[in-house]
Design a protein around this motif. Structure first.
Motif, PDB file in Angstrom:
ATOM      1  N   TYR A 197     -34.793 -28.364  -7.040  1.00  0.00           N
ATOM      2  CA  TYR A 197     -35.112 -28.422  -5.691  1.00  0.00           C
ATOM      3  C   TYR A 197     -36.683 -28.094  -5.645  1.00  0.00           C
ATOM      4  O   TYR A 197     -36.924 -26.929  -6.532  1.00  0.00           O
ATOM      5  N   VAL A 198     -37.577 -28.318  -4.464  1.00  0.00           N
ATOM      6  CA  VAL A 198     -38.723 -27.843  -4.378  1.00  0.00           C
ATOM      7  C   VAL A 198     -38.795 -27.479  -2.844  1.00  0.00           C
ATOM      8  O   VAL A 198     -37.947 -28.161  -1.918  1.00  0.00           O
ATOM      9  N   GLN A 199     -39.371 -26.441  -2.562  1.00  0.00           N
ATOM     10  CA  GLN A 199     -39.830 -26.016  -1.078  1.00  0.00           C
ATOM     11  C   GLN A 199     -41.451 -25.727  -1.021  1.00  0.00           C
ATOM     12  O   GLN A 199     -42.007 -25.321  -2.018  1.00  0.00           O
ATOM     13  N   GLY A 200     -41.993 -25.839   0.290  1.00  0.00           N
ATOM     14  CA  GLY A 200     -43.244 -25.386   0.291  1.00  0.00           C
ATOM     15  C   GLY A 200     -43.574 -24.384   1.755  1.00  0.00           C
ATOM     16  O   GLY A 200     -42.811 -24.801   2.598  1.00  0.00           O
ATOM     17  N   TYR A 201     -44.599 -23.566   1.391  1.00  0.00           N
ATOM     18  CA  TYR A 201     -44.686 -22.476   2.496  1.00  0.00           C
ATOM     19  C   TYR A 201     -46.079 -22.740   3.174  1.00  0.00           C
ATOM     20  O   TYR A 201     -47.168 -22.967   2.374  1.00  0.00           O
ATOM     21  N   ASP A 202     -46.226 -23.038   4.212  1.00  0.00           N
ATOM     22  CA  ASP A 202     -47.821 -23.473   4.783  1.00  0.00           C
ATOM     23  C   ASP A 202     -48.135 -22.178   5.279  1.00  0.00           C
ATOM     24  O   ASP A 202     -47.699 -21.356   6.396  1.00  0.00           O
ATOM     25  N   HIS A 203     -49.170 -21.659   4.626  1.00  0.00           N
ATOM     26  CA  HIS A 203     -49.816 -20.295   5.095  1.00  0.00           C
ATOM     27  C   HIS A 203     -50.501 -20.257   6.554  1.00  0.00           C
ATOM     28  O   HIS A 203     -50.624 -19.253   7.172  1.00  0.00           O
ATOM     29  N   ARG A 204     -50.839 -21.373   6.797  1.00  0.00           N
ATOM     30  CA  ARG A 204     -51.632 -21.526   8.106  1.00  0.00           C
ATOM     31  C   ARG A 204     -50.596 -21.350   9.201  1.00  0.00           C
ATOM     32  O   ARG A 204     -50.735 -20.641  10.252  1.00  0.00           O
TER      33      ARG A 204
ATOM     34  N   PRO B 118     -37.856 -27.551   4.408  1.00  0.00           N
ATOM     35  CA  PRO B 118     -36.474 -27.477   3.883  1.00  0.00           C
ATOM     36  C   PRO B 118     -36.450 -27.672   2.388  1.00  0.00           C
ATOM     37  O   PRO B 118     -37.369 -28.535   1.899  1.00  0.00           O
ATOM     38  N   PRO B 119     -35.277 -27.291   1.926  1.00  0.00           N
ATOM     39  CA  PRO B 119     -35.263 -27.861   0.188  1.00  0.00           C
ATOM     40  C   PRO B 119     -35.003 -29.384   0.052  1.00  0.00           C
ATOM     41  O   PRO B 119     -34.495 -29.955   0.977  1.00  0.00           O
ATOM     42  N   GLN B 120     -35.843 -29.501  -0.915  1.00  0.00           N
ATOM     43  CA  GLN B 120     -35.884 -31.288  -1.267  1.00  0.00           C
ATOM     44  C   GLN B 120     -35.666 -31.328  -2.658  1.00  0.00           C
ATOM     45  O   GLN B 120     -36.111 -30.874  -3.688  1.00  0.00           O
ATOM     46  N   LYS B 121     -34.457 -32.222  -2.787  1.00  0.00           N
ATOM     47  CA  LYS B 121     -33.971 -32.447  -4.225  1.00  0.00           C
ATOM     48  C   LYS B 121     -35.077 -33.526  -4.869  1.00  0.00           C
ATOM     49  O   LYS B 121     -35.195 -34.530  -4.337  1.00  0.00           O
ATOM     50  N   ILE B 122     -35.725 -33.192  -6.218  1.00  0.00           N
ATOM     51  CA  ILE B 122     -36.312 -34.175  -6.665  1.00  0.00           C
ATOM     52  C   ILE B 122     -36.237 -34.526  -8.057  1.00  0.00           C
ATOM     53  O   ILE B 122     -36.411 -35.458  -8.476  1.00  0.00           O
ATOM     54  N   ALA B 123     -35.092 -34.019  -8.545  1.00  0.00           N
ATOM     55  CA  ALA B 123     -34.475 -34.298 -10.127  1.00  0.00           C
ATOM     56  C   ALA B 123     -33.005 -33.928 -10.143  1.00  0.00           C
ATOM     57  O   ALA B 123     -32.746 -32.702  -9.651  1.00  0.00           O
ATOM     58  N   ALA B 124     -32.413 -34.658 -11.052  1.00  0.00           N
ATOM     59  CA  ALA B 124     -30.948 -34.201 -11.405  1.00  0.00           C
ATOM     60  C   ALA B 124     -30.822 -33.091 -12.478  1.00  0.00           C
ATOM     61  O   ALA B 124     -31.882 -33.177 -13.372  1.00  0.00           O
ATOM     62  N   GLY B 125     -30.117 -32.302 -12.680  1.00  0.00           N
ATOM     63  CA  GLY B 125     -30.253 -31.347 -13.769  1.00  0.00           C
ATOM     64  C   GLY B 125     -29.083 -31.524 -14.598  1.00  0.00           C
ATOM     65  O   GLY B 125     -28.899 -30.761 -15.809  1.00  0.00           O
ATOM     66  N   GLU B 126     -28.260 -32.328 -14.380  1.00  0.00           N
ATOM     67  CA  GLU B 126     -26.930 -33.018 -15.269  1.00  0.00           C
ATOM     68  C   GLU B 126     -26.074 -31.617 -15.611  1.00  0.00           C
ATOM     69  O   GLU B 126     -25.602 -31.591 -16.602  1.00  0.00           O
TER      70      GLU B 126
ATOM     71  N   THR C 166     -35.617 -18.306   2.021  1.00  0.00           N
ATOM     72  CA  THR C 166     -35.873 -19.803   1.993  1.00  0.00           C
ATOM     73  C   THR C 166     -34.718 -20.740   2.089  1.00  0.00           C
ATOM     74  O   THR C 166     -34.694 -21.676   2.789  1.00  0.00           O
ATOM     75  N   ALA C 167     -33.851 -20.296   1.348  1.00  0.00           N
ATOM     76  CA  ALA C 167     -32.443 -21.217   1.295  1.00  0.00           C
ATOM     77  C   ALA C 167     -31.421 -20.451   1.063  1.00  0.00           C
ATOM     78  O   ALA C 167     -31.530 -19.395   0.113  1.00  0.00           O
TER      79      ALA C 167
ATOM     80  N   TYR D 202     -45.955 -23.692  -3.450  1.00  0.00           N
ATOM     81  CA  TYR D 202     -44.833 -24.417  -3.856  1.00  0.00           C
ATOM     82  C   TYR D 202     -43.837 -23.769  -4.563  1.00  0.00           C
ATOM     83  O   TYR D 202     -44.228 -23.076  -5.836  1.00  0.00           O
ATOM     84  N   ILE D 203     -42.674 -23.753  -4.241  1.00  0.00           N
ATOM     85  CA  ILE D 203     -41.571 -22.969  -5.288  1.00  0.00           C
ATOM     86  C   ILE D 203     -40.766 -23.924  -5.714  1.00  0.00           C
ATOM     87  O   ILE D 203     -40.313 -25.229  -5.190  1.00  0.00           O
ATOM     88  N   THR D 204     -39.830 -23.782  -7.007  1.00  0.00           N
ATOM     89  CA  THR D 204     -38.767 -24.656  -7.504  1.00  0.00           C
ATOM     90  C   THR D 204     -37.857 -23.964  -7.866  1.00  0.00           C
ATOM     91  O   THR D 204     -37.860 -22.839  -8.555  1.00  0.00           O
TER      92      THR D 204
END
Length: 461
Positions: free
Chosen positions: A78-85, A91-99, A41-42, A67-69
């Motif tokens: 990062y998160v991504q989603g798979y549409d089963h239909r 695409p990867p989406q950054k949602i929070a910093a990991g420091e 996926t990435a 949904y995976i992270t």
């Protein structure tokens, strides 16, 4: 008669004949291995991570999505989603910093109101939750909040109960709250939300106990709790959370963080009463202390040494259960840095442990049927995930291999999975520094079966 029917009739008769013969066990042993499909996926995005094998991904049946992270460069979330239909990945989406700390890995649950909740234990500092703004979607932004009841947190391990309660277990670095406390005093606590993550209470507020699992005054200074895995299980109205853990600390050298590892322990947690129990069913109340774990929870005694520079046992251990018979999978290293893999099973009155393999890092497990589990494992520095079948916590045999382009460092079974997104595999980065992120994110699942026959299993895919 169609060609398919001409094939099915004799196979069905053969299955019935074999089932009635003494050779049936041999046929079961020869049951065709499943065929796994894989999707990257990435590519070249994953950094080193310390995530435990749980809550790395979740299936949302309402949205028809998985949904995976995962942790990318600088341990960012990062998160991504798979549409089963549609059969497509976002695409990867950054949602929070990991420091830039591999301890700050993300884990996720799907709240009953449909919102995805992602947790990070900002190493030794705080428990942070990032919440999807729209239910049953990851496409409309996120809101991040710090959970004040989770101060000094590391290693978030969340699960959701049947009534929608969300628990997040975490390890507390107590010295961050009280500088007079030794650095190797690190017990387990948890927070609970009964309103889909809007408000929280911690275990001390709920039970009056200063911690959930831990100790403060062991003579060997092994007062750090390292949970290898937690597994939520529901059977009818009964809920259990199986827990396997090991100890760490300074040992005879005094108070030093994570200098030594020692022993393997098992307990289960009852969300209905917020109480812990031993494999025998002994009720230990709302807190496990050192006397409890030594008298009632110890599965295996391991030496207080650093064999070949490898901690014994490892940080990752696996747990499962067949009815009232829990089992554990764990491994150690010897002076030659060879890994030794063990299975421990509760017989009803004691724990039995035996070595089942060498050279494997057991990564994750999932139930196949009432007494058989599929175990996902890797070999150091090599690509591919190997699967094995563990029956009754004792019988171990190879099943198949899942190809990956690069070595894998973590595997998690997707909560409530739906193929082809059964597991998420985080690729190993070429450097321990999280500034380097060149591992792949791979999702694998079992190819659908066109025909399932008794005994023979899946044929004519």
């Amino acid at each position: 008669m169609s060609r398919l029917l001409r094939v099915l009739v004799p196979l069905s008769l053969l299955a019935a004949t074999v089932t009635a013969t003494p050779a049936a066990a041999a046929v079961v042993a020869a049951r065709p291995a499943p065929e796994f499909t894989t999707t990257t996926t990435a590519s070249t995005v994953a950094s080193r991570t310390d995530r435990r094998p749980m809550a790395g991904a979740v299936h949302d049946p309402v949205a028809g999505a998985t949904y995976i992270t995962w942790s990318g460069q600088h341990a960012d979330n990062y998160v991504q989603g798979y549409d089963h239909r549609r059969g497509t990945w976002s695409p990867p989406q950054k949602i929070a910093a990991g420091e830039s700390d591999p301890h700050n890995y993300p884990t996720m649950v799907l709240a009953d109101d449909g919102h995805v909740l992602v947790f990070q234990g900002m190493h030794n500092k705080a428990l942070v939750m990032t919440r999807a703004n729209r239910p049953h979607s990851i496409a409309d932004g996120w809101t991040q909040t710090e959970i004040p009841q989770g101060k000094a947190a590391s290693y978030p391990m969340p699960f959701k109960t049947a009534n929608g309660d969300v628990y997040v277990f975490f390890r507390e670095t107590t010295q961050e709250l009280d500088p007079s406390v030794p650095t190797d005093t690190r017990p387990m606590r948890y927070v609970l939300s009964t309103d889909n993550g809007r408000t929280w209470r911690n275990s001390e507020q709920l039970t009056g106990k200063p911690f959930a699992i831990g100790s403060t005054a062991r003579a060997d200074n092994m007062n750090e709790i390292y949970i290898g895995q937690m597994r939520y299980e529901r059977s009818g109205s009964r809920e259990r959370v199986h827990i396997v853990y090991t100890l760490a600390g300074g040992g005879p050298e005094g108070h030093k963080h994570d200098r030594y590892h020692r022993n393997v322990y098992y307990a289960w947690f009852d969300p209905a009463t917020r109480s812990f129990h031993s494999a025998s069913g002994r009720d230990l109340g709302a807190q496990i202390d050192d006397a409890d774990q030594e008298l009632h929870l110890k599965v295996a005694e391991t030496p207080l040494v650093l064999p070949g520079g490898m901690k014994s046992p490892d940080y990752i251990q696996l747990v499962g259960a067949n009815g009232n018979r829990p089992f554990l999978l764990w491994f150690t290293g010897d002076d030659n840095k060879v890994l030794h893999d063990f299975a421990s099973v509760w017989t009803g009155n004691r724990w039995e442990t035996k070595e089942i393999a060498t050279g494997l890092r057991v990564r994750e497990a999932e139930r196949v049927d009432g007494s058989t589990w599929r175990v996902y494992a890797t070999r150091e520095g090599q690509p591919n995930i190997e699967t094995f079948l563990l029956s009754d916590g004792r019988s171990w045999r190879a099943e198949t291999a899942i190809p990956t382009a690069k070595p894998v460092q973590r595997v998690e079974v997707v909560t409530g999975f739906r193929d082809p997104a059964r597991i998420i595999a985080t690729g190993a980065s070429s450097d321990r520094d999280v500034k380097v992120a060149d591992g792949d994110i791979t999702v694998a699942g079992i190819r659908p079966c066109r025909v399932e026959l008794p005994v023979l299993g899946c044929v004519l895919r």
